[in-house]
Design a protein around this motif. Structure first.
Motif, short mmCIF file in Angstrom:
data_model
loop_
_atom_site.label_atom_id
_atom_site.label_comp_id
_atom_site.label_asym_id
_atom_site.label_seq_id
_atom_site.Cartn_x
_atom_site.Cartn_y
_atom_site.Cartn_z
N VAL A 138 -3.04 4.22 -1.58
CA VAL A 138 -3.07 3.47 -2.83
C VAL A 138 -2.71 1.99 -2.62
CG1 VAL A 138 -2.24 3.47 -5.22
CG2 VAL A 138 -2.23 5.61 -3.90
N THR A 177 0.86 -1.18 0.00
CA THR A 177 0.00 0.00 0.00
C THR A 177 0.90 1.23 0.00
OG1 THR A 177 -1.63 -1.24 1.20
CG2 THR A 177 -1.88 1.10 1.26
N ARG A 216 -2.02 -4.73 -8.37
CA ARG A 216 -1.17 -5.39 -9.36
C ARG A 216 0.09 -6.00 -8.73
NH1 ARG A 216 2.04 -3.13 -13.73
NH2 ARG A 216 2.13 -1.19 -12.58
N TYR A 217 0.57 -5.37 -7.67
CA TYR A 217 1.81 -5.84 -7.04
C TYR A 217 1.54 -6.69 -5.79
CZ TYR A 217 4.65 -2.73 -9.96
OH TYR A 217 5.28 -2.12 -11.01
N GLU A 271 -3.86 4.32 -14.12
CA GLU A 271 -4.82 4.35 -13.01
C GLU A 271 -4.09 4.51 -11.66
OE1 GLU A 271 -8.25 1.43 -11.18
OE2 GLU A 271 -6.96 0.71 -12.78
N GLU A 272 -2.97 3.77 -11.51
CA GLU A 272 -2.19 3.86 -10.27
C GLU A 272 -1.60 5.27 -10.11
OE1 GLU A 272 -0.85 -0.84 -10.59
OE2 GLU A 272 0.48 0.75 -11.30
N GLN A 273 -1.11 5.80 -11.24
CA GLN A 273 -0.52 7.15 -11.20
C GLN A 273 -1.57 8.17 -10.74
OE1 GLN A 273 2.94 7.90 -12.14
NE2 GLN A 273 2.34 9.66 -10.90
N MET A 288 -4.18 7.63 -8.89
CA MET A 288 -4.47 7.45 -7.45
C MET A 288 -3.33 8.00 -6.60
SD MET A 288 -6.34 3.76 -7.02
CE MET A 288 -5.13 2.75 -7.83
N PHE A 289 -2.09 7.74 -7.04
CA PHE A 289 -0.92 8.24 -6.30
C PHE A 289 -0.92 9.77 -6.29
CE2 PHE A 289 3.61 9.36 -5.86
CZ PHE A 289 3.95 8.61 -4.73
N PHE A 325 4.23 3.14 -12.39
CA PHE A 325 2.78 3.06 -12.23
C PHE A 325 2.11 2.96 -13.59
CE2 PHE A 325 3.43 5.88 -8.28
CZ PHE A 325 3.40 4.79 -7.43
N ASN A 326 0.95 2.27 -13.66
CA ASN A 326 0.13 2.41 -14.85
C ASN A 326 -0.73 3.68 -14.67
OD1 ASN A 326 -2.13 1.78 -13.30
ND2 ASN A 326 -2.10 -0.39 -13.87
N MET A 382 -1.87 -1.38 -3.85
CA MET A 382 -1.37 -1.74 -5.19
C MET A 382 -1.79 -3.17 -5.54
SD MET A 382 0.34 0.84 -6.45
CE MET A 382 1.52 0.15 -7.57
#
Ligand SMILES: NC(=O)c1ccc[n+]([C@@H]2O[C@H](COP(=O)([O-])OP(=O)(O)OC[C@H]3O[C@@H](n4cnc5c(N)ncnc54)[C@H](O)[C@@H]3O)[C@@H](O)[C@H]2O)c1
Ligand SMILES: O=C(O)C[C@H](O)C(=O)O
Length: 322
Positions: free
Chosen positions: A181, A172, A185-186, A293-295, A297-298, A290-291, A183
């Protein structure tokens, strides 16, 4: 080899739990500090009296004067106030910022070579201010949140999959707020990423989304149940994992609120990212890709943290010069 000295700045619910865990794990001698007279002395003596039963050797001292922390190898900071139901962590900013100023001065004077782990909320802004108030190297001042948030995520996932928590790994990142966030995917079960487990029919996307949401609100869930304060067992365990990695040079890779200055494109901000903790403190910052979506959120989480550090500078303008 002489025992290490571990100073606990704040001897409330987390401070007392930390003191007990340090003894049980024989990580070192403990100094409990608090402004409340009698609390650090009483908790220290009580835990010391349990040591013959549990069979550990550690010296416990309770103090109300920063001189008692002199020469500490590790300082874990929980001084301040926790939230109660109806409050957000951010509501604690004004009161706990003043506490960080005092704590920073005390550590700078008596334990300038320590590895400092801040727990006080709102975490990312408080650790940022504590580093500036103390002037200690950024590699030696970190915030505990990601280990706790990831532990909650791991626990909820292990429950959902009916597997051992030991085989669930999760991460997280971002700030320690409701915009954190997790994660997906990870995060894995025995190395198998969560999206693959959805494809394999172990869970549904909807259930996974609900677990992510529960993780984000994990602190508030405990506050709502306890009513008098916030979580302390899991937060203490999480900080101990960080302290142990430093003291034993384990070089664990843990998500911690770390000072970023360029990494992830972020300037002078503490926010949760994976780091290696060893005898040199924060020895390496791991920059994940990050992809989209992750970017997003970050970035949202980061903006919330930066809003709080700006609020700190509004209250204590000297922080802008440090
Ligand atoms: N980062 C995280 O993940 C996380 C998790 C849980 C709690 N927290 C935060 O940790 C903090 C402590 O939580 P707790 O449950 O131990 O609270 P607590 O109220 O039980 O203990 C806090 C202690 O700090 C002391 N204190 C207050 N002002 C002080 C000062 N100026 N100098 C020294 N000591 C002072 C109090 O006397 C008290 O004993 C809170 O801010 C809480 O929100 C953070
Ligand atoms: O939620 C809180 O106020 C305490 C802490 O940050 C937690 O996540 O348990």
């Amino acid at each position: 080899m002489a025992r290490k000295k571990i100073a606990l700045i704040g001897s409330g619910m987390i401070g007392g739990t930390l003191a007990h865990m340090i003894g049980l794990k024989e990580l070192g001698d403990v100094v409990l500090f608090d402004i409340a007279e009698g609390i650090p002395q009483g908790k220290g003596l009580d835990i010391a009296e349990s040591s013959p039963v549990d069979g550990f050797d550690a010296r416990y001292v309770g103090v109300n004067d920063y001189a008692g922390i002199e020469g500490a190898d590790v300082c874990i900071v929980t001084a301040g106030v926790p939230r109660k139901p109806g409050m957000s962590r951010d509501d604690l900013l004004g009161i706990n910022l003043k506490v960080m100023e005092q704590v920073g001065a005390g550590i700078a004077k008596y334990a300038p070579n320590a590895f400092v782990i801040c727990i006080t909320n709102p975490l990312d802004a408080m650790v940022w201010a504590l580093q500036k108030f103390s002037g200690l190297p950024k590699s030696h001042v970190v915030g505990m949140a990601g280990v706790l948030d990831s532990a909650r995520f791991r626990y909820f996932l292990a429950e959902e999959f009916n597997v051992s928590v030991e085989d669930v790994s999760a991460m997280t990142l971002g700030g320690h707020g409701d915009d954190m966030v997790p994660m997906v995917r990870y995060s894995t079960v025995a190395g198998v990423p969560l999206p693959d487990l959805v494809k394999m029919g172990w869970t549904s996307k909807e259930k996974l989304d609900a677990i992510v949401e529960r993780t984000r609100k994990g602190g508030g869930e405990i506050v709502g149940l306890l009513k008098t304060g916030s979580a302390y067992y899991a937060p203490a365990s999480s900080a101990i994992a960080m302290a142990e990695s430093y003291l034993k040079d384990k070089k664990r890779v843990l998500p911690c609120a770390t000072h970023l200055n360029g990494q992830y494109g972020v300037k002078d901000t503490y926010v949760g990212v994976p780091v290696v903790i060893g005898a040199g403190g924060v020895e390496r910052i791991i920059e994940l890709e990050f992809n989209k979506e992750e970017q997003a959120m970050f970035d949202k989480s980061l903006a919330a943290v930066q809003g709080l550090t700006e609020a700190c500078t509004g209250i204590a303008p000297q922080l802008a010069q440090k």
